[in-house]
Design an enzyme around this catalytic site. Structure first.
Site, PDB file in Angstrom:
ATOM      1  N   CYS A 105     -88.648 -56.105 -45.291  1.00 51.55           N
ATOM      2  CA  CYS A 105     -88.164 -56.712 -46.693  1.00 51.55           C
ATOM      3  C   CYS A 105     -89.404 -57.726 -47.031  1.00 51.55           C
ATOM      4  O   CYS A 105     -89.648 -58.503 -45.896  1.00 51.55           O
ATOM      5  CB  CYS A 105     -87.118 -57.164 -46.674  1.00 51.55           C
ATOM      6  SG  CYS A 105     -86.716 -57.964 -48.413  1.00 51.55           S
ATOM      7  N   CYS A 109     -85.837 -64.754 -47.107  1.00 48.26           N
ATOM      8  CA  CYS A 109     -84.785 -65.555 -47.028  1.00 48.26           C
ATOM      9  C   CYS A 109     -84.954 -65.891 -45.606  1.00 48.26           C
ATOM     10  O   CYS A 109     -84.984 -65.344 -44.650  1.00 48.26           O
ATOM     11  CB  CYS A 109     -83.592 -64.660 -47.350  1.00 48.26           C
ATOM     12  SG  CYS A 109     -83.887 -63.954 -49.047  1.00 48.26           S
ATOM     13  N   CYS A 327     -74.296 -58.096 -41.951  1.00 46.80           N
ATOM     14  CA  CYS A 327     -75.031 -58.375 -43.040  1.00 46.80           C
ATOM     15  C   CYS A 327     -76.218 -59.265 -42.587  1.00 46.80           C
ATOM     16  O   CYS A 327     -75.798 -60.313 -41.662  1.00 46.80           O
ATOM     17  CB  CYS A 327     -74.385 -59.315 -43.983  1.00 46.80           C
ATOM     18  SG  CYS A 327     -73.323 -58.341 -45.053  1.00 46.80           S
TER      19      CYS A 327
HETATM   20  N1  SAH Z   1     -82.079 -57.555 -50.270  1.00 42.45           N
HETATM   21  C1  SAH Z   1     -80.597 -57.482 -50.970  1.00 42.45           C
HETATM   22  C2  SAH Z   1     -79.963 -56.548 -50.285  1.00 42.45           C
HETATM   23  C3  SAH Z   1     -79.741 -56.580 -48.542  1.00 42.45           C
HETATM   24  S1  SAH Z   1     -79.177 -58.162 -48.111  1.00 42.45           S
HETATM   25  C4  SAH Z   1     -80.097 -58.906 -51.115  1.00 42.45           C
HETATM   26  O1  SAH Z   1     -80.439 -59.819 -50.478  1.00 42.45           O
HETATM   27  O2  SAH Z   1     -79.300 -58.774 -51.700  1.00 42.45           O
HETATM   28  C5  SAH Z   1     -77.476 -58.008 -48.191  1.00 42.45           C
HETATM   29  C6  SAH Z   1     -76.714 -59.097 -48.186  1.00 42.45           C
HETATM   30  O3  SAH Z   1     -76.459 -59.971 -46.721  1.00 42.45           O
HETATM   31  C7  SAH Z   1     -77.067 -60.085 -49.023  1.00 42.45           C
HETATM   32  O4  SAH Z   1     -76.147 -60.765 -49.934  1.00 42.45           O
HETATM   33  C8  SAH Z   1     -77.585 -61.523 -48.162  1.00 42.45           C
HETATM   34  O5  SAH Z   1     -77.556 -62.475 -48.841  1.00 42.45           O
HETATM   35  C9  SAH Z   1     -76.870 -61.182 -47.011  1.00 42.45           C
HETATM   36  N2  SAH Z   1     -77.196 -62.030 -45.876  1.00 42.45           N
HETATM   37  C10 SAH Z   1     -78.742 -61.709 -45.432  1.00 42.45           C
HETATM   38  N3  SAH Z   1     -78.716 -62.536 -44.137  1.00 42.45           N
HETATM   39  C11 SAH Z   1     -77.249 -62.933 -43.688  1.00 42.45           C
HETATM   40  C12 SAH Z   1     -76.849 -63.455 -42.564  1.00 42.45           C
HETATM   41  N4  SAH Z   1     -77.567 -63.743 -41.724  1.00 42.45           N
HETATM   42  N5  SAH Z   1     -75.391 -63.637 -42.399  1.00 42.45           N
HETATM   43  C13 SAH Z   1     -75.029 -63.143 -43.510  1.00 42.45           C
HETATM   44  N6  SAH Z   1     -75.282 -62.431 -44.671  1.00 42.45           N
HETATM   45  C14 SAH Z   1     -76.364 -62.556 -44.696  1.00 42.45           C
HETATM   46 FE1  SF4 Z   2     -84.576 -59.411 -47.866  1.00 44.65          FE
HETATM   47 FE2  SF4 Z   2     -83.566 -61.456 -48.621  1.00 44.65          FE
HETATM   48 FE3  SF4 Z   2     -81.910 -59.371 -48.772  1.00 44.65          FE
HETATM   49 FE4  SF4 Z   2     -82.651 -60.372 -46.255  1.00 44.65          FE
HETATM   50  S1  SF4 Z   2     -81.366 -61.149 -47.632  1.00 44.65           S
HETATM   51  S2  SF4 Z   2     -82.831 -58.189 -47.268  1.00 44.65           S
HETATM   52  S3  SF4 Z   2     -84.750 -61.093 -46.889  1.00 44.65           S
HETATM   53  S4  SF4 Z   2     -84.026 -59.894 -49.987  1.00 44.65           S
END
Ligand code: SAH
Ligand code: SF4
Length: 356
Positions: A105, A109, A327
């Site tokens: 990705c 984040c 997630c």
């Molecule tokens: N890229 C998209 C979809 C994949 S991530 C997005 O960010 O929405 C799916 C979800 O997992 C997102 O809501 C993200 O905020 C969450 N997520 C990412 N890292 C995480 C973590 N370490 N613990 C819990 N949720 C997390």
């Molecule tokens: Fe990409 Fe952020 Fe979603 Fe992780 S949480 S998959 S870095 S957009």
């Protein structure tokens, strides 16, 4: 895999009857064929010709990790040798398949392990829909049935691969017979693409990863969203054309001591006050190199009760934590699997996975 009716028609030798493309489309998607050999209704000569010219294109199982809670994390091999992850989450009354839209990705984040991979490439529509086809076959699921949900919440930012996400959605609906209500796409908030998705006649439900209660906080935890301001994101959500049965879901990863205070919860309520919203809270799933902590259970409960007084608010239960399937954990991590198959490209149909 991933071709629509017109594209299949274009592949056929001239002189083939017009119904042939429909026959192949039906066999591939509704019939869930796993290779050219399964298209037994086609004349043998045509099948041989197609097989010689065109790879069928279903991803192959490279490794599967099985969690104590029944969650399966699949590492799938793609045509170019790359791998991507797909997660199967069985529940008592329904099953959920979490699919990827990109390998890695590009959105960085700070709480997400997938971000550490960077972007390797976007998936094709066939690779996106192929994940559902393959898992439906392996677990004996009926995509047209009421008990299957597909969430585009695996690796990748789906709205940075919107054309293929839309194509894949159309195939899930028109080919596999799924309802749009059973498909959800989640975005970190690529604002211009939100309106584009809203203009699509066939589209999944939309979830927005909010993850912060103020502009400054969001910039800190989701640096790449700096060019997309929170207030513009909320405005894009406010004008998003929801269907009569639909609410916008906002995901909020709770980071201990960072965005989990009662004051944050109250700001979230204010932010979303003019949006037809529901909120899913996710307590941080930790991982190596992630500079945050999982919040105390008391924080999650307090946050939820404040938001729930204003709008529906749920806490997402982590699935497959022991196999790095939850997630934000999808980064091809090795885990001690309860069962591990290696290079099983053609597993036979198995019955529905028993609960573990
Ligand atoms: N890229 C998209 C979809 C994949 S991530 C997005 O960010 O929405 C799916 C979800 O997992 C997102 O809501 C993200 O905020 C969450 N997520 C990412 N890292 C995480 C973590 N370490 N613990 C819990 N949720 C997390
Ligand atoms: Fe990409 Fe952020 Fe979603 Fe992780 S949480 S998959 S870095 S957009």
């Amino acid at each position: 895999m991933g071709l629509d009716l017109a594209a299949i028609h274009a592949l056929l030798p001239s002189g083939e009857p017009a119904f042939r493309a429909r026959q192949i489309h039906g066999a591939v998607y509704a019939g869930r064929a796993s290779g050219w050999d399964d298209l037994t209704a086609l004349p043998k000569a045509l099948r041989t010709d197609l097989a010689a010219r065109i790879a069928f294109g279903l991803p192959e199982v490279s490794t599967v990790y099985v969690s104590g809670d029944g969650t399966h994390r699949y590492l799938l091999g793609l045509g170019d040798g790359r791998t991507v992850e797909t997660v199967f989450m069985p529940e008592e009354n329904r099953d959920t398949i979490c699919i990827s839209s990109q390998v890695g990705c590009p959105v960085d984040c700070r709480f997400c392990l997938t971000a550490q991979m960077g972007l390797e490439r976007s998936l094709t529509a066939g690779e996106i829909v192929g994940q559902v086809m393959l898992l439906a076959r392996l677990h004996g699921l009926d995509p047209a049935g009421r008990q299957l949900n597909v969430v585009m919440m695996g690796q990748g930012e789906p709205l940075l691969n919107l054309p293929n996400v839309v194509r894949a959605t159309r195939l899930l609906v028109a080919g596999l017979g799924m309802s749009e209500r059973r498909i959800t796409v989640s975005t970190s908030g690529i604002i211009p693409r939100i309106a584009e998705l809203g203009a699509e006649p066939v589209r999944p439900k939309l979830a927005i990863s909010l993850n912060a209660s103020s502009e400054e906080q969001r910039r800190e935890v989701m640096p790449l969203t700096r060019k997309y301001h929170l207030k513009d994101l909320i405005e894009a959500c406010r004008v998003y054309p929801l269907r009569p049965w639909e609410k916008l879901t906002f995901e909020y990863v709770l980071l201990g001591g960072v965005n989990d205070a009662d004051a944050d919860a109250r700001r979230v309520v204010t932010l979303l006050s003019r949006v037809n919203a529901k909120v899913n809270l996710i307590a941080l799933n930790p991982g190596p190199g992630i500079p945050y902590e999982t919040p105390a259970a008391e924080r999650t409960a307090s946050f939820q009760s404040i938001v729930a007084a204003a709008m529906p608010c749920f806490v997402r239960r982590p699935r497959g934590l022991d196999i790095h399937a939850a997630c934000g954990q999808l980064k091809r991590m090795e885990a001690a699997p309860l069962i591990q198959f290696t290079n099983l490209s053609h597993q036979p149909d198995s019955p529905r996975t028993p609960s573990h």
